[in-house]
Write a protein that holds these residues in place. Sequence first.
Motif, PDB file in Angstrom:
ATOM      1  N   UNK A 295       0.853  -1.185   0.000  1.00 53.40           N
ATOM      2  CA  UNK A 295       0.000   0.000   0.000  1.00 53.40           C
ATOM      3  C   UNK A 295       0.890   1.237   0.000  1.00 53.40           C
ATOM      4  N   UNK A 296       0.427   2.274  -0.694  1.00 53.31           N
ATOM      5  CA  UNK A 296       1.189   3.512  -0.728  1.00 53.31           C
ATOM      6  C   UNK A 296       0.895   4.310  -1.978  1.00 53.31           C
ATOM      7  N   UNK A 297       1.928   4.953  -2.500  1.00 51.67           N
ATOM      8  CA  UNK A 297       1.797   5.822  -3.667  1.00 51.67           C
ATOM      9  C   UNK A 297       2.182   5.054  -4.916  1.00 51.67           C
ATOM     10  N   UNK A 298       1.268   5.000  -5.867  1.00 51.38           N
ATOM     11  CA  UNK A 298       1.549   4.409  -7.182  1.00 51.38           C
ATOM     12  C   UNK A 298       1.635   5.536  -8.206  1.00 51.38           C
ATOM     13  N   UNK A 299       2.249   5.220  -9.342  1.00 59.33           N
ATOM     14  CA  UNK A 299       2.325   6.161 -10.460  1.00 59.33           C
ATOM     15  C   UNK A 299       1.361   5.715 -11.548  1.00 59.33           C
TER      16      UNK A 299
END
Length: 767
Positions: A295-299
């Motif tokens: 989980x987190x920041x995707x592009x």
Amino acid sequence: MKRFLRAMAWLLALGLLLVLLLALSGYLYLRSSLPQEEGRIALKGLSAPVEVVRDGKGVVRIRAATLRDLFFAQGFAHAQERLWQMEFQRRVGQGRLSEVLGEATLPQDRFLRTWGFYRAAEAAYERLYPEEKEAVDAYAAGVNAFLASGAPLPPEFTLLGFRPEPWTGPDVLVWAKMMSFDLSGNWEEELLRHRLLARGVSPERLLELLPPYPEDAPTILRSEDLRLPLGREEAPAALLQMAPPRFLEASNNWVVAGSRTTTGKPFLADDPHLRLQAPSLWFLMALEAPGYRAIGASLPGVPGIVIGRNDRIAWGVTNVGADVQDLYLLEEAGGGYRYKGQVRPYRVREERIRVKGGREEVFKVRETVYGPVITDALQDPPKTPMALRWVSLDPEDHILMAFLGVNRARDWASFVAALRDYSAPSQNFVYADVEGHIGYIAPGKFPIRKAGHTGMVPVPGNGDWDWLGYRRPEEWPQVLDPPRGYIVTANHKVTPEGFPYALTYDWAEPYRARRIEELILGKEKLSLEDIKAIQQDQRSLLYRDFHPVLQGLTPLSERARAWRERLLAWDGTMAPGSEEALVFALWYTELTRLPEKEVGEAYWDEPRYLLRAMREGDKNCDQPETEYKETCLDYAALALERALERKEALKARAWGEVHRAGFAHAVLSHTPLKRLSDRALPFGGDRYTVNVGPFDPRTLRMDHGPSYRQIVDLADMEASLFVHPMGQAGHLLSPHYADLLPLWARGDYLPMGFAGEGRTILLEPGR
């Protein structure tokens, strides 16, 4: 007459009704292109059902039965929310903006085609590992499934009058190349130095204008952290010791061990500073499949999670700024260039750019043994042509494999093993795990150069200065569980005295790093709230350095005298509501104009050059238009007067009134929809505060900043936090287009947990 007036009134009413109907139909059309968020969708290419859940803020959580289905669904979900952004990004990488935007983007397309980003992505795709290729192909298939689903396209496509082509593997890889370009600025630094030398600036003077990194400034690693045999970093010639790039894409991250926290387990924080835009660069996601949970920041446009955590470890990244680019001066002869005693012909490729409206731009790109002759694409090229050698143009690149491995890592050993495939841009990875370990590593393809070649200025492209290979992963800077109990990175120098090789000689000023360390050491035990406060801190150590300059200057007016006293009594916090912050920023900006005539640039933001000038004097301080020989403190006093005059012209009483974080849409900003697409709000800070606020000195506008914030609590992973500006959606009419912006601006966060309820789509296998 009355009958005529009644008729006119009816016509006006009908006209108004027609306008309203047209506006309503346009609105309904725009609404129809919002993504489906509930129900079932049958998609060809899935092997089993996939659950896609959107919570109340649009954060997407995907659960799949296989890894391939997971990345397929991620591609589909990204396309649902950010298809235009993904299309724009791949067209940037392809050098094909002019096809849809016209003549205005031709120079950019020529530049991008000359470098050959997409050609490099195509070469890398052919050499992917099987697992890596499967992830790329699955992701592209998910995007194409959305294109084939019959869902209405986002309004940008209708406005520009085209439909997107199907996605391919290189389309997925090219945005990583563009991110590497954004985070690798050494080629510009080499050109700057070359220009200054050609302008007649002496090597000795360059040392004054661009001072080297301070010897007493902090480094990320310390001598006691080194695993490699101690040596001596090769000292560059005086000519080559220079300062940071004009704008180094900045970031902060730090990790604190449990010995320094109230929970007894680590905290890990990260906030990458990148371009602020609409929609946001990042997309918040949780991805789950057997053997994979991150989980987190995707592009958008890329599979996996770039910054985040799983259920065992957390990681954050900042830019190292490693020198992985070199310019080579070409000696032209006989239609080619001299290399190893022979004349080599250029390899020439023809590039064709279709321009909206029908015409085609055709030009040739010259290639050498090093790479493309990039100076051919510059608007003001130097007299000597230069070729570029850059690791991101190498035909093999497995950065995606590295991130997929990091997403699944369970401990330090598997984390480091995953990064062995990492290429560029080199990043400062900080690490923490549930067992309480903290660590740091800077992975990447670091060139081995011959003695005497520092990589700071262009060198002859005759074969004498070719790279000798790359550093082995065992030689990368790294440390696990340093005794001090914390690790801080803020784009400052990585390696201490004794490290056997140089990553670069260009480092960011140490202000942010010093302030973070100061706050970490300010308390015996740090809580989650303390970590949040560090991430939001806007106390300026730049002000602290320039405080003695204010003390020493003699004001030229009563107004300036009063303001000097106010500034001396101020604590240096660059809050958006502070009038002192406004005056200090304007004064410092005026100081940066000191060497304008000498260097040919209006603003020269080099604090240590300016401080030395104020303390020791500098030839630029004397104003040639006066008979009096001014000192640098005289110049500082004059700069304060100019700052106060500018403040009056701005009619502003607080920093945030003029220092506004702007979020512009790449296309809609230039249309009547600008009012709907763009956002701007008051912000504090400056280039050197932890909660960073860099600004254009001409406009005071801020278009770079914290593009994502994350705090991971290793004692309770589900209590972790994240946020990014704007919102999850790329659609103008979505309630999630800009709903995160107020949270981001006031320093609030969203829960960073895998558990989440909301609107659910079930993606099912279709025919």
